[in-house]
Motif scaffolding. Structure first.
Motif, mmCIF file in Angstrom:
data_model
loop_
_atom_site.group_PDB
_atom_site.id
_atom_site.type_symbol
_atom_site.label_atom_id
_atom_site.label_comp_id
_atom_site.label_asym_id
_atom_site.label_seq_id
_atom_site.Cartn_x
_atom_site.Cartn_y
_atom_site.Cartn_z
ATOM 1 N N UNK A 244 35.302 24.904 20.274
ATOM 2 C CA UNK A 244 36.172 25.590 21.224
ATOM 3 C C UNK A 244 35.388 25.986 22.477
ATOM 4 N N UNK A 245 36.073 25.948 23.624
ATOM 5 C CA UNK A 245 35.471 26.327 24.902
ATOM 6 C C UNK A 245 36.193 27.571 25.413
ATOM 7 N N UNK A 246 35.394 28.568 25.823
ATOM 8 C CA UNK A 246 35.948 29.801 26.385
ATOM 9 C C UNK A 246 35.472 29.929 27.820
ATOM 10 N N UNK A 247 36.427 30.206 28.714
ATOM 11 C CA UNK A 247 36.155 30.295 30.146
ATOM 12 C C UNK A 247 36.741 31.583 30.694
ATOM 13 N N UNK A 248 36.015 32.200 31.615
ATOM 14 C CA UNK A 248 36.555 33.293 32.419
ATOM 15 C C UNK A 248 36.380 32.866 33.873
ATOM 16 N N UNK A 249 37.486 32.772 34.592
ATOM 17 C CA UNK A 249 37.456 32.381 36.001
ATOM 18 C C UNK A 249 37.996 33.543 36.831
ATOM 19 N N UNK A 250 37.207 33.969 37.805
ATOM 20 C CA UNK A 250 37.595 35.095 38.657
ATOM 21 C C UNK A 250 37.738 34.617 40.092
ATOM 22 N N UNK A 251 38.931 34.834 40.650
ATOM 23 C CA UNK A 251 39.234 34.448 42.022
ATOM 24 C C UNK A 251 39.410 35.717 42.841
ATOM 25 N N UNK A 252 38.616 35.873 43.885
ATOM 26 C CA UNK A 252 38.747 37.028 44.763
ATOM 27 C C UNK A 252 39.194 36.544 46.136
#
Length: 106
Positions: free
Chosen positions: A3-11
Motif C-alpha cells: 500500500x502507498x500512503x500520500x499526503x499532498x498539501x496545496x497552499x
C-alpha cells in the motif's frame, strides 16, 4: 504489492483560494471511483502560528490524504485526464505544493 500512503498539501496564493478549493473538491468523486483508491480525503487547513491561540488563523491550505493499493494504482491515478486538468487549473495559483510519501515506523 504494498500500500502507498500520500499526503499532498496545496497552499494557494490568497487571491486563488476559491478556485483551488473548487478544483480540489472536483477531484474527490472521480478519484473515489478508481479501483486502486483506498482513501482520498480532502481537508481545508488553516495555519496556526501558536496552538495555544487557535483563533489566530493564518494562510489556507488544502490537504489530500491518500491511500492506494499499490504504486501502480497511484501511477494510474496521476495519468488520469482529470488529474492533468487539475494540474492545469492549479498552474500559477499555488504558493507551494508539497507531496509526501509516508512510511510507517511500526
Amino acid at each position: 504489492m504494498s500500500e502507498v500512503k500520500i499526503v499532498a498539501t496545496l497552499t494557494p496564493f490568497p487571491e486563488h483560494v476559491d478556485a483551488v478549493r473548487t478544483a480540489a473538491k472536483n477531484m474527490v468523486k472521480p478519484t473515489h471511483g478508481e479501483a486502486g483508491c483506498l482513501q482520498y480525503d480532502l481537508h481545508e487547513s488553516r495555519a496556526v502560528p501558536d496552538v495555544r491561540e487557535l483563533e489566530n488563523e493564518g494562510s489556507v491550505s488544502f490537504v489530500f490524504i491518500e491511500r492506494w493499493k499499490s504504486p501502480e494504482d497511484l501511477k494510474k491515478h496521476v495519468a488520469m485526464p482529470y488529474h492533468d486538468e487539475f494540474l492545469e487549473i492549479l498552474d500559477g495559483k499555488l504558493e507551494s505544493l508539497n507531496v509526501q510519501r509516508l512510511t510507517p515506523l511500526f
